[in-house]
Design an enzyme around this catalytic site. Structure first.
Site, PDB file in Angstrom:
ATOM      1  N   HIS A  87       0.877  -1.168   0.000  1.00  0.00           N
ATOM      2  CA  HIS A  87       0.000   0.000   0.000  1.00  0.00           C
ATOM      3  C   HIS A  87       0.916   1.221   0.000  1.00  0.00           C
ATOM      4  O   HIS A  87       2.013   1.169   0.578  1.00  0.00           O
ATOM      5  CB  HIS A  87      -0.836   0.089   1.274  1.00  0.00           C
ATOM      6  CG  HIS A  87      -1.719  -1.093   1.547  1.00  0.00           C
ATOM      7  ND1 HIS A  87      -1.285  -2.202   2.218  1.00  0.00           N
ATOM      8  CD2 HIS A  87      -3.025  -1.296   1.288  1.00  0.00           C
ATOM      9  CE1 HIS A  87      -2.295  -3.059   2.334  1.00  0.00           C
ATOM     10  NE2 HIS A  87      -3.358  -2.539   1.785  1.00  0.00           N
ATOM     11  N   ASP A 134       2.381   1.794   3.366  1.00  0.00           N
ATOM     12  CA  ASP A 134       3.316   0.807   3.936  1.00  0.00           C
ATOM     13  C   ASP A 134       4.738   1.318   3.725  1.00  0.00           C
ATOM     14  O   ASP A 134       5.658   0.975   4.468  1.00  0.00           O
ATOM     15  CB  ASP A 134       3.210  -0.546   3.224  1.00  0.00           C
ATOM     16  CG  ASP A 134       1.852  -1.201   3.399  1.00  0.00           C
ATOM     17  OD1 ASP A 134       1.139  -0.850   4.350  1.00  0.00           O
ATOM     18  OD2 ASP A 134       1.511  -2.064   2.558  1.00  0.00           O
ATOM     19  N   MET A 181       2.636  -5.700  -7.717  1.00  0.00           N
ATOM     20  CA  MET A 181       1.311  -5.143  -7.397  1.00  0.00           C
ATOM     21  C   MET A 181       1.444  -4.017  -6.387  1.00  0.00           C
ATOM     22  O   MET A 181       2.299  -4.054  -5.504  1.00  0.00           O
ATOM     23  CB  MET A 181       0.438  -6.272  -6.830  1.00  0.00           C
ATOM     24  CG  MET A 181      -0.961  -5.877  -6.384  1.00  0.00           C
ATOM     25  SD  MET A 181      -1.058  -5.279  -4.688  1.00  0.00           S
ATOM     26  CE  MET A 181      -1.746  -6.712  -3.859  1.00  0.00           C
ATOM     27  N   GLU A 183     -10.909  -6.468  -5.290  1.00  0.00           N
ATOM     28  CA  GLU A 183     -10.892  -7.505  -4.249  1.00  0.00           C
ATOM     29  C   GLU A 183     -12.136  -7.391  -3.384  1.00  0.00           C
ATOM     30  O   GLU A 183     -12.342  -6.398  -2.694  1.00  0.00           O
ATOM     31  CB  GLU A 183      -9.625  -7.334  -3.396  1.00  0.00           C
ATOM     32  CG  GLU A 183      -9.524  -8.328  -2.254  1.00  0.00           C
ATOM     33  CD  GLU A 183      -8.238  -8.174  -1.459  1.00  0.00           C
ATOM     34  OE1 GLU A 183      -7.276  -7.539  -1.963  1.00  0.00           O
ATOM     35  OE2 GLU A 183      -8.194  -8.685  -0.328  1.00  0.00           O
ATOM     36  N   LYS A 211     -14.777  -8.465  -0.294  1.00  0.00           N
ATOM     37  CA  LYS A 211     -14.782  -9.007   1.074  1.00  0.00           C
ATOM     38  C   LYS A 211     -16.174  -8.734   1.645  1.00  0.00           C
ATOM     39  O   LYS A 211     -16.715  -7.644   1.425  1.00  0.00           O
ATOM     40  CB  LYS A 211     -13.706  -8.303   1.910  1.00  0.00           C
ATOM     41  CG  LYS A 211     -13.497  -8.901   3.297  1.00  0.00           C
ATOM     42  CD  LYS A 211     -12.357  -8.193   4.037  1.00  0.00           C
ATOM     43  CE  LYS A 211     -12.090  -8.846   5.377  1.00  0.00           C
ATOM     44  NZ  LYS A 211     -11.041  -8.151   6.144  1.00  0.00           N
ATOM     45  N   GLU A 214      -9.674 -13.430  -2.688  1.00  0.00           N
ATOM     46  CA  GLU A 214      -8.892 -13.845  -1.508  1.00  0.00           C
ATOM     47  C   GLU A 214      -9.576 -15.024  -0.830  1.00  0.00           C
ATOM     48  O   GLU A 214     -10.781 -14.980  -0.544  1.00  0.00           O
ATOM     49  CB  GLU A 214      -8.751 -12.680  -0.525  1.00  0.00           C
ATOM     50  CG  GLU A 214      -8.087 -13.131   0.780  1.00  0.00           C
ATOM     51  CD  GLU A 214      -7.686 -12.009   1.706  1.00  0.00           C
ATOM     52  OE1 GLU A 214      -7.165 -10.997   1.205  1.00  0.00           O
ATOM     53  OE2 GLU A 214      -7.896 -12.155   2.922  1.00  0.00           O
ATOM     54  N   HIS A 257     -11.718 -14.316   2.228  1.00  0.00           N
ATOM     55  CA  HIS A 257     -12.903 -13.475   2.049  1.00  0.00           C
ATOM     56  C   HIS A 257     -14.110 -14.278   1.575  1.00  0.00           C
ATOM     57  O   HIS A 257     -15.237 -13.973   1.969  1.00  0.00           O
ATOM     58  CB  HIS A 257     -12.599 -12.338   1.078  1.00  0.00           C
ATOM     59  CG  HIS A 257     -11.563 -11.389   1.608  1.00  0.00           C
ATOM     60  ND1 HIS A 257     -11.135 -10.293   0.906  1.00  0.00           N
ATOM     61  CD2 HIS A 257     -10.880 -11.365   2.785  1.00  0.00           C
ATOM     62  CE1 HIS A 257     -10.221  -9.640   1.613  1.00  0.00           C
ATOM     63  NE2 HIS A 257     -10.053 -10.284   2.756  1.00  0.00           N
ATOM     64  N   ASP A 271      -5.100 -13.526  -3.727  1.00  0.00           N
ATOM     65  CA  ASP A 271      -4.614 -13.389  -2.351  1.00  0.00           C
ATOM     66  C   ASP A 271      -4.789 -14.724  -1.639  1.00  0.00           C
ATOM     67  O   ASP A 271      -5.916 -15.184  -1.403  1.00  0.00           O
ATOM     68  CB  ASP A 271      -5.413 -12.305  -1.597  1.00  0.00           C
ATOM     69  CG  ASP A 271      -4.888 -10.901  -1.883  1.00  0.00           C
ATOM     70  OD1 ASP A 271      -4.023 -10.748  -2.776  1.00  0.00           O
ATOM     71  OD2 ASP A 271      -5.342  -9.957  -1.203  1.00  0.00           O
ATOM     72  N   ASP A 283     -11.680 -12.301  10.972  1.00  0.00           N
ATOM     73  CA  ASP A 283     -10.795 -12.262   9.798  1.00  0.00           C
ATOM     74  C   ASP A 283      -9.406 -12.767  10.205  1.00  0.00           C
ATOM     75  O   ASP A 283      -8.612 -12.043  10.779  1.00  0.00           O
ATOM     76  CB  ASP A 283     -10.738 -10.805   9.325  1.00  0.00           C
ATOM     77  CG  ASP A 283      -9.882 -10.622   8.100  1.00  0.00           C
ATOM     78  OD1 ASP A 283      -9.436 -11.617   7.511  1.00  0.00           O
ATOM     79  OD2 ASP A 283      -9.655  -9.452   7.738  1.00  0.00           O
ATOM     80  N   ASP A 325      -6.688 -14.459   8.463  1.00  0.00           N
ATOM     81  CA  ASP A 325      -5.438 -14.286   7.696  1.00  0.00           C
ATOM     82  C   ASP A 325      -4.362 -15.297   8.056  1.00  0.00           C
ATOM     83  O   ASP A 325      -3.183 -14.952   8.209  1.00  0.00           O
ATOM     84  CB  ASP A 325      -4.871 -12.864   7.889  1.00  0.00           C
ATOM     85  CG  ASP A 325      -5.629 -11.818   7.091  1.00  0.00           C
ATOM     86  OD1 ASP A 325      -6.298 -12.186   6.101  1.00  0.00           O
ATOM     87  OD2 ASP A 325      -5.562 -10.629   7.460  1.00  0.00           O
ATOM     88  N   ASP A 341      -1.488 -13.003   1.321  1.00  0.00           N
ATOM     89  CA  ASP A 341      -2.044 -11.905   2.123  1.00  0.00           C
ATOM     90  C   ASP A 341      -2.437 -12.488   3.467  1.00  0.00           C
ATOM     91  O   ASP A 341      -3.607 -12.775   3.721  1.00  0.00           O
ATOM     92  CB  ASP A 341      -3.243 -11.275   1.411  1.00  0.00           C
ATOM     93  CG  ASP A 341      -3.721 -10.031   2.136  1.00  0.00           C
ATOM     94  OD1 ASP A 341      -3.033  -9.601   3.078  1.00  0.00           O
ATOM     95  OD2 ASP A 341      -4.781  -9.493   1.773  1.00  0.00           O
TER      96      ASP A 341
HETATM   97  C1  GCO Z   1      -7.949  -7.407   4.290  1.00  0.00           C
HETATM   98  C2  GCO Z   1      -7.563  -7.339   2.833  1.00  0.00           C
HETATM   99  C3  GCO Z   1      -6.363  -6.497   2.604  1.00  0.00           C
HETATM  100  C4  GCO Z   1      -6.125  -6.216   1.133  1.00  0.00           C
HETATM  101  C5  GCO Z   1      -5.018  -5.224   0.991  1.00  0.00           C
HETATM  102  C6  GCO Z   1      -4.598  -5.019  -0.428  1.00  0.00           C
HETATM  103  O1  GCO Z   1      -8.753  -8.281   4.604  1.00  0.00           O
HETATM  104  O2  GCO Z   1      -7.464  -6.626   5.092  1.00  0.00           O
HETATM  105  O3  GCO Z   1      -7.366  -8.628   2.381  1.00  0.00           O
HETATM  106  O4  GCO Z   1      -5.240  -7.122   3.161  1.00  0.00           O
HETATM  107  O5  GCO Z   1      -5.830  -7.355   0.420  1.00  0.00           O
HETATM  108  O6  GCO Z   1      -5.437  -4.043   1.544  1.00  0.00           O
HETATM  109  O7  GCO Z   1      -5.614  -4.506  -1.148  1.00  0.00           O
HETATM  110 MN    MN Z   2      -6.400  -9.297   0.587  1.00  0.00          MN
HETATM  111 MN    MN Z   3      -8.199 -10.135   3.803  1.00  0.00          MN
END
Ligand code: GCO
Ligand code: MN
Ligand code: MN
Length: 389
Positions: free
Chosen positions: A56, A59, A90, A183, A185, A219, A222, A247, A257, A259, A289
């Site tokens: 980002h 970041d 990306m 993307e 979610k 993702e 998601h 992702d 969430d 991850d 991700d």
């Molecule tokens: C989340 C998302 C993010 C995006 C990221 C890139 O659930 O927080 O997956 O991690 O992928 O902001 O667009």
């Molecule tokens: Mn993501």
């Molecule tokens: Mn995510």
């Protein structure tokens, strides 16, 4: 020690700065790890054998950096890329962390917020292109509501469409070689996020001015948060020619969430996903991700990142084994066998074919009585995954 499951650049494994850089903050607790600089993270990823690093805007460049600070930070980062050979395939915009985005960015009710979101995204696109990115991700983290009293969803869709149309024109005007990946979610951080699934994004893309520039970034977590089958979403994206990015992580359905490390929650789903990507010849980034458990120090972060890549490669090897397994292929052939000479009558519509089909002798009782042996097929899959076959 290098083995068959050691990552190579051609595997196209990438991580976000925000993933290995995650400091372990959660809604209930403070960070548990000290932040590492973007340059340090590039070196860490290079040490682990990753191919690329994604980011980002913030970041890398703090939201309040001066232009001179920005240029210095970008110069140091590019040097680290040059030294390590890592690429930036990306980039994306942080349109969710700052309080200005509390009601969304492109869909926010306040026109000032919508203008700031466009301004921030154009600058972040410039940064991404400067670093060599070919894919630009749009994750609408705050593009949603807690209450639908706040906004008519039709208005939200129109605003989101206007923003994407504006930005595709910007990219064309600048002559950037850049494609967008949307993307989806379903929720978190908003109560509900608009265009909640990859399928919804695919439908929306066709309403844009330049649909050919826009694809999706599905993702794992998601779709699984919503209890959906991720592989099916990916297959639909692929079928539409829209799988621009992916992702990878993992998630138990019905939880927060998470991850998790790729394959950590449901290795069987991960297996069918890897098999699909390899079978169809997806050649984009395999982007992770995800982030390490909050219990981990920097060594644990490395173990997490290695684990993501290693699991992908192990599953790729299992997919090869599955494809070459004579019993599995035999069972599939049996399940698809034409015992009724039906293949001759199936085909594109014609009046003759319709007549032939109407008159065909098809034995409904026999069709219903036939066993398909999916129990055996699935057990063989499980045995490959458990390493006894
Ligand atoms: C989340 C998302 C993010 C995006 C990221 C890139 O659930 O927080 O997956 O991690 O992928 O902001 O667009
Ligand atoms: Mn993501
Ligand atoms: Mn995510």
């Amino acid at each position: 020690m290098a083995d068959n499951y050691s990552p190579r650049p051609e595997d196209k494994f990438t991580f976000g700065l925000w993933t290995v850089g995650n400091v372990g903050r959660d809604p209930f607790g403070e960070p548990v790890r000290s932040p590492l600089s973007p340059v340090a993270l590039v070196h860490l990823l290079a040490e682990l054998g990753a191919y690329g690093v994604n980011l980002h805007d913030n970041d890398l460049v703090p939201i309040d950096a001066t232009p001179a600070e920005r240029d210095r930070i970008v110069r140091d980062f590019k040097r680290a890329l040059a030294v390590t050979g890592l690429v930036v395939p990306m980039a994306t915009t942080n349109l969710f962390a700052d309080p200005a985005f509390k009601d969304g960015a492109f869909t926010a009710n306040d026109p000032g917020v919508r203008a700031y979101a466009l301004q921030k995204t154009m600058k972040a696109i410039d940064l991404g292109v400067e670093l060599g990115a070919g894919i630009y991700v749009f994750w609408g983290g705050r593009e949603g509501v807690e209450t639908d009293a706040a906004r008519d969803p039709l208005v939200a869709l129109a605003r989101f469409r206007d923003a994407l149309n504006f930005l595709t024109e910007y990219v064309r005007d600048q002559e950037y070689d850049l494609r967008f990946a949307l993307e989806a979610k379903p929720n978190e951080p908003r109560g509900d996020i608009y265009l909640a699934t990859t399928g919804a994004m695919l439908g929306f893309i066709e309403t844009l001015d330049h649909p050919e520039m826009v694809g999706v970034n599905p993702e794992v977590a998601h779709e699984q948060m919503a209890g959906l089958n991720f592989l099916h979403a990916v297959a639909q994206a692929w079928d539409a020619g829209k799988l621009f990015h992916i992702d990878l992580n993992d998630q138990f359905p019905g939880r927060y969430d998470q991850d998790f490390r790729f394959g950590a929650a449901n290795p069987k789903n991960a297996f069918f996903l890897v098999k699909f990507l390899e079978d169809v010849g997806y050649d984009g980034s395999r982007h992770f991700d995800a982030h390490a458990y909050r219990t981990e120090d920097v060594e644990g972060v490395k173990a997490f990142a290695r684990g993501c890549m290693r699991t992908y490669l192990i599953l790729k090897e299992k997919a090869r084994r599955w494809n070459e397994d004579a019993e599995i292929q035999g069972l599939l052939q049996e399940a698809n066998a034409d015992r009724d000479d039906a293949a001759e009558i199936l085909g594109p519509y014609s009046r003759e074919r319709a007549e032939a089909l109407k008159g065909a002798a098809l034995d409904r009782i026999a069709l219903g009585a036939r066993g398909l042996a999916y129990e055996r097929l699935d057990q063989l899959t499980t045995e490959i995954l458990l390493g006894v076959r």
